[in-house]
Design a protein around this motif. Structure first.
Motif, mmCIF file in Angstrom:
data_model
loop_
_atom_site.group_PDB
_atom_site.id
_atom_site.type_symbol
_atom_site.label_atom_id
_atom_site.label_comp_id
_atom_site.label_asym_id
_atom_site.label_seq_id
_atom_site.Cartn_x
_atom_site.Cartn_y
_atom_site.Cartn_z
ATOM 1 N N LEU A 128 67.642 59.422 12.511
ATOM 2 C CA LEU A 128 66.383 59.728 12.132
ATOM 3 C C LEU A 128 66.003 60.880 11.893
ATOM 4 N N ILE A 129 66.640 61.607 11.461
ATOM 5 C CA ILE A 129 66.121 62.773 11.175
ATOM 6 C C ILE A 129 67.371 62.705 9.105
ATOM 7 N N SER A 130 68.053 61.958 9.246
ATOM 8 C CA SER A 130 68.676 61.412 7.663
ATOM 9 C C SER A 130 67.835 61.004 6.999
ATOM 10 N N LYS A 131 67.215 59.948 7.551
ATOM 11 C CA LYS A 131 66.327 59.255 7.290
ATOM 12 C C LYS A 131 64.846 60.173 6.930
ATOM 13 N N SER A 132 64.192 60.860 7.285
ATOM 14 C CA SER A 132 63.119 61.421 6.913
ATOM 15 C C SER A 132 63.794 62.661 5.906
ATOM 16 N N ASN A 133 65.204 62.682 5.772
ATOM 17 C CA ASN A 133 65.123 64.029 5.148
ATOM 18 C C ASN A 133 65.096 62.940 3.387
ATOM 19 N N GLU A 134 65.977 62.349 3.694
ATOM 20 C CA GLU A 134 65.955 61.141 2.008
ATOM 21 C C GLU A 134 64.897 60.844 1.941
ATOM 22 N N PRO B 40 71.498 66.920 1.870
ATOM 23 C CA PRO B 40 71.368 65.571 3.117
ATOM 24 C C PRO B 40 71.492 66.899 4.670
ATOM 25 N N PRO B 41 71.067 66.873 6.244
ATOM 26 C CA PRO B 41 71.197 67.153 7.085
ATOM 27 C C PRO B 41 72.905 67.684 7.095
ATOM 28 N N ASN B 42 72.915 68.840 8.212
ATOM 29 C CA ASN B 42 74.429 68.586 8.730
ATOM 30 C C ASN B 42 74.418 68.826 10.172
ATOM 31 N N VAL C 250 59.976 64.196 13.130
ATOM 32 C CA VAL C 250 60.545 65.441 12.379
ATOM 33 C C VAL C 250 59.846 66.056 11.514
ATOM 34 N N TRP C 251 59.365 67.123 11.950
ATOM 35 C CA TRP C 251 58.697 67.922 10.266
ATOM 36 C C TRP C 251 60.007 69.176 9.953
ATOM 37 N N ILE C 252 59.612 68.640 7.987
ATOM 38 C CA ILE C 252 60.612 69.493 7.373
ATOM 39 C C ILE C 252 59.659 70.402 6.617
ATOM 40 N N GLU C 253 60.469 71.701 6.487
ATOM 41 C CA GLU C 253 59.876 72.665 5.482
ATOM 42 C C GLU C 253 60.876 73.089 4.468
#
Length: 147
Positions: A92-98, A120-122, A52-55
């Protein structure tokens, strides 16, 4: 399906123009996700890596004020007879976002961006992206298993 291991989030790039003042109108605050699932592990087990890459970019009409790019890696077990679900990867994306939100706060604490929370991710918005990632992964797994 089950997550086996998480490699802690890593900030790959970051930029924060602290010279900007709080009263400047924020024009754009974007949070983008890039997803990937690896091929099966070389040892033949049903273990894959979900990345998961977040920018996040915050800019006004004149300049970029903040930019950060992070990556999280999860090893996951996906049995050969199962298809991964959107909801599984969304968790898993939610965990990455946190984790990203904590890193964002650490980067801006004590400055004018401190009050800007990472949303939070939608699930509804991310579902097509997650499903596309799963579909591409399924095609690559089938190609590998057919050879």
């Amino acid at each position: 399906m089950q997550p086996l291991h998480e490699i802690p989030i890593e900030i790959k790039e970051s930029f924060f123009d602290k010279s900007q003042k709080e009263e400047i109108e924020f024009y754009n605050d974007t949070l983008d996700y890039i997803l990937g699932i690896s091929p099966k592990s070389p040892d033949g087990k049903s273990i894959y890596y979900f990345n998961v890459w977040i920018e996040r970019t915050i800019s006004n009409r004149v300049a970029k004020i903040f930019y950060a790019k992070s990556v999280s890696y999860f090893s996951v077990m996906i049995p050969d007879d199962e298809n991964p679900s959107v909801e599984f990867f969304y968790a898993l994306i939610s965990k990455s976002n946190e984790d990203f939100a904590k890193q964002f706060y650490n980067l801006v604490v004590g400055n004018f961006l401190e009050s800007h929370k990472t949303p939070p991710p939608n699930l509804q918005q991310l579902s097509p992206l997650i499903q596309s990632c799963i579909d591409k992964w399924n095609m690559s797994v089938r190609k590998i298993s057919m050879n």
